[in-house]
Design an enzyme around this catalytic site. Structure first.
Site, short mmCIF file in Angstrom:
data_model
loop_
_atom_site.label_atom_id
_atom_site.label_comp_id
_atom_site.label_asym_id
_atom_site.label_seq_id
_atom_site.Cartn_x
_atom_site.Cartn_y
_atom_site.Cartn_z
N THR A 156 36.13 27.34 80.44
CA THR A 156 34.94 27.84 79.86
C THR A 156 35.28 28.56 78.33
O THR A 156 36.60 29.14 78.49
CB THR A 156 34.32 28.83 80.77
OG1 THR A 156 35.34 29.86 81.17
CG2 THR A 156 33.90 28.11 82.17
N SER A 278 49.01 7.06 59.33
CA SER A 278 48.46 7.67 58.28
C SER A 278 49.64 6.72 56.99
O SER A 278 50.65 6.34 57.41
CB SER A 278 49.49 9.06 58.29
OG SER A 278 49.62 9.41 56.74
N LYS A 284 52.41 9.80 62.40
CA LYS A 284 51.09 10.08 62.75
C LYS A 284 50.44 8.94 63.87
O LYS A 284 50.62 7.86 63.18
CB LYS A 284 50.21 10.33 61.45
CG LYS A 284 50.52 11.44 60.58
CD LYS A 284 49.86 12.62 61.32
CE LYS A 284 48.54 13.13 61.19
NZ LYS A 284 48.03 14.14 61.54
N ASN A 286 46.41 8.86 64.84
CA ASN A 286 45.13 9.72 64.80
C ASN A 286 44.04 9.11 65.39
O ASN A 286 43.94 7.89 65.60
CB ASN A 286 44.74 9.59 63.36
CG ASN A 286 45.73 10.32 62.37
OD1 ASN A 286 46.54 11.50 62.94
ND2 ASN A 286 46.02 10.09 61.13
N TYR A 318 -3.04 3.64 60.77
CA TYR A 318 -1.90 3.10 59.89
C TYR A 318 -1.93 3.75 58.29
O TYR A 318 -2.84 3.97 57.77
CB TYR A 318 -2.00 1.63 59.83
CG TYR A 318 -0.74 1.24 59.05
CD1 TYR A 318 0.31 0.97 59.69
CD2 TYR A 318 -0.73 0.88 57.79
CE1 TYR A 318 1.70 0.40 59.02
CE2 TYR A 318 0.14 0.71 57.03
CZ TYR A 318 1.56 0.25 57.62
OH TYR A 318 2.65 0.02 57.04
N GLN A 323 5.84 2.54 57.38
CA GLN A 323 6.93 1.44 56.96
C GLN A 323 8.34 2.14 57.16
O GLN A 323 9.22 1.27 57.19
CB GLN A 323 6.67 0.83 55.67
CG GLN A 323 7.60 -0.27 55.31
CD GLN A 323 6.92 -0.97 54.15
OE1 GLN A 323 6.11 -1.81 54.13
NE2 GLN A 323 7.57 -0.71 52.83
N1 ARG Z 1 5.62 -3.78 56.22
C1 ARG Z 1 4.61 -2.95 56.63
C2 ARG Z 1 5.28 -1.90 57.80
O1 ARG Z 1 6.41 -2.08 57.75
C3 ARG Z 1 3.60 -3.89 57.68
C4 ARG Z 1 2.51 -3.41 58.02
C5 ARG Z 1 1.71 -3.21 56.60
N2 ARG Z 1 0.20 -3.17 56.70
C6 ARG Z 1 -0.77 -2.69 55.69
N3 ARG Z 1 -1.79 -2.49 56.16
N4 ARG Z 1 -0.22 -2.74 54.55
O2 ARG Z 1 4.56 -1.18 58.17
#
Ligand code: ARG
Length: 459
Positions: A156, A278, A284, A286, A318, A323
């Site tokens: 510990t 090394s 050495k 490593n 979305y 992305q």
């Molecule tokens: N390449 C986009 C992503 O990875 C796909 C979805 C795109 N959708 C949109 N409404 N532009 O999210």
């Protein structure tokens, strides 16, 4: 010229910078197989439901297989102008089968499409991590079984605390990686709902059969809310969370291996296959694999935080921000799998330095607790008094530059006159570990019982 997938209302094409910031094809091409699987399931459903002609559905499904074989053969021409994997595949499908290709996107949006593809990809990663964790656990069990009664120091504060066994230490990691395994399984179960059919965000007026596509893709059921289906990335965050915790365990173990393989500790010898030399210092050897595991873990934590940051301010449903989910997960998954494989290899190949472990186990007054326990058990002293007396004896030994078993009985009796020769029986490290028979304790019998339990679990 405007984009042929969505450019109807546009008079001009995108600026080169727009194209550069917008395109995801450079990385989301890793989801090609998932995209094609999702589209084939969708096409079959459209045909079965009479939303498109069954022969068009068949043409689409066949054509997608042709596109897949081109991708697998490495002959597929990816285009940045087509933004992402979804539109790259569809555009090629059009070249291969002509007019019916334009019917594939009926009742679907890239929003449910990308959520489906990404879920399929992440689901595979849960399975891959599970396999790698099982392999690592098996390697640890081999070490634990062999060294169930090899004594070593338990620490510990990285100070000698009480002797433990090598097997016990290995089994501690089996428990940790076992929980990582169950976290992966839990999250996989939770995420296994199909977004396909949620369309852009509101669902669709076409009579889609979401059960059919869900089952075709191995999902347990369709997700129950279309807004959630296209907005949810918590499956990816659960993956990154489980991966981060697993990575933290890997990093702690890696750190121990770095310490243990040092010339000062010499607890383990790592194999040549998992070490490097090394270019200047000929002596050495490593522990680079352990160091790189320790370091790569930072990328996994980083990915977890990065995706949390991407998601935290997004209104439903979305937004293009999402992305940015994929590169984080791809990088984390690549590095987790590499780290798990490297750790498994190191564990498989490493050999414990048994004499050195035993010598270290006895140093640093590691059986002081056993002495205090003896005073309680045999002389009936309250533990606090026993603790104080033992502390005094440790002080004497330290001053004298020796260990507890090196003190004479007479010396011990100057501190408490009830102490007898019998006390020396508990001052050895073997005796110490053998006595720790409480459930989950370090006694070899307990360690062997845990190894057997795990073998049963894995069988
Ligand atoms: N390449 C986009 C992503 O990875 C796909 C979805 C795109 N959708 C949109 N409404 N532009 O999210």
């Amino acid at each position: 010229t405007s984009n042929k997938m969505w450019g109807g209302r546009f008079a001009a094409g995108p600026d080169a910078i727009m194209e550069a910031i917008n395109a995801s094809i450079s990385f989301d091409k890793r989801m090609a197989a998932q995209d094609i699987a999702g589209s084939r399931a969708h096409a079959a459903m459209l045909g079965a439901q009479g939303i498109i002609e069954p022969n068009d559905a068949e043409a689409i499904r066949e054509g997608l297989l042709t596109v897949l074989s081109e991708i697998e053969a490495g002959t597929f021409q990816y285009s940045t102008a087509l933004e992402d994997i979804h539109m790259n595949v569809e555009a090629r499908l059009k070249e291969v089968i002509g007019e019916p290709a334009g019917r594939l996107h009926t009742g679907r949006s890239r929003n449910d499409q990308v959520a489906t593809d990404f879920k399929l990809w992440v689901r595979d990663q849960f399975d891959a991590a599970e396999g790698a964790l099982l392999a690592l656990i098996r390697a640890l069990l081999v070490q634990a079984e062999e060294g169930a009664d090899w004594v070593m120091p338990g620490f510990t504060h990285l100070q000698p605390a009480q002797p433990v066994t090598w097997g016990h230490h290995m089994m501690a990691y089996v428990e940790m990686f076992g929980r990582d395994l169950s976290r992966m399984r839990d999250a996989r179960t939770r995420m296994n709902e199909s977004p396909l059919g949620a369309a852009a965000l509101a669902g669709t007026s076409f009579p889609v059969d979401r059960e059919m596509t869900a089952h075709a893709l191995g999902f347990d059921r369709p997700s129950a809310n279309s807004l959630d289906a296209v907005s949810d990335r918590d499956f990816a965050l659960e993956y990154l969370g489980a991966a981060s915790i697993c990575a933290m365990h890997l990093s702690r173990f890696a750190e121990e291996l770095v310490i243990w393989s040092s010339a000062q500790f010499r607890f383990v010898t790592l194999s040549d296959r998992f070490s490097t030399g090394s270019s200047i210092m000929p002596q050495k050897k490593n522990p680079d694999a352990a160091e790189l595991i320790r370091a790569k873990i930072g990328r996994i934590f980083g990915a977890n935080v990065a995706l949390m940051m991407v998601m935290k301010g997004l209104p439903l449903a979305y937004s293009k921000d999402m992305q940015e989910d994929k590169e984080q997960v791809f990088d984390a998954a690549d590095n987790l799998m590499l780290a798990l494989a490297a750790m498994e290899g190191m564990v498989r190949d490493m050999s414990a330095n048994r004499p050195q472990l035993a010598a270290a186990a006895g140093s640093g007054f590691s059986t002081a607790t056993d002495l205090a326990d003896w005073l309680v058990r045999v002389l009936g002293l309250p533990f606090r008094d026993a603790h104080h007396i033992t502390g005094t004896l440790v002080g004497i030994a330290e001053k004298q530059g020796c260990d507890l078993p090196d003190l004479t009985l007479v010396q011990m009796q100057t501190v408490h006159d009830g102490i007898t020769q019998d006390v020396f029986s508990v001052l050895g490290v073997e005796n110490s570990v053998n006595s720790r028979t409480s459930y989950g304790g370090t006694a070899p019998a307990q360690v062997r019982a845990q190894v057997a339990r795990w073998k049963g679990i894995l069988a």
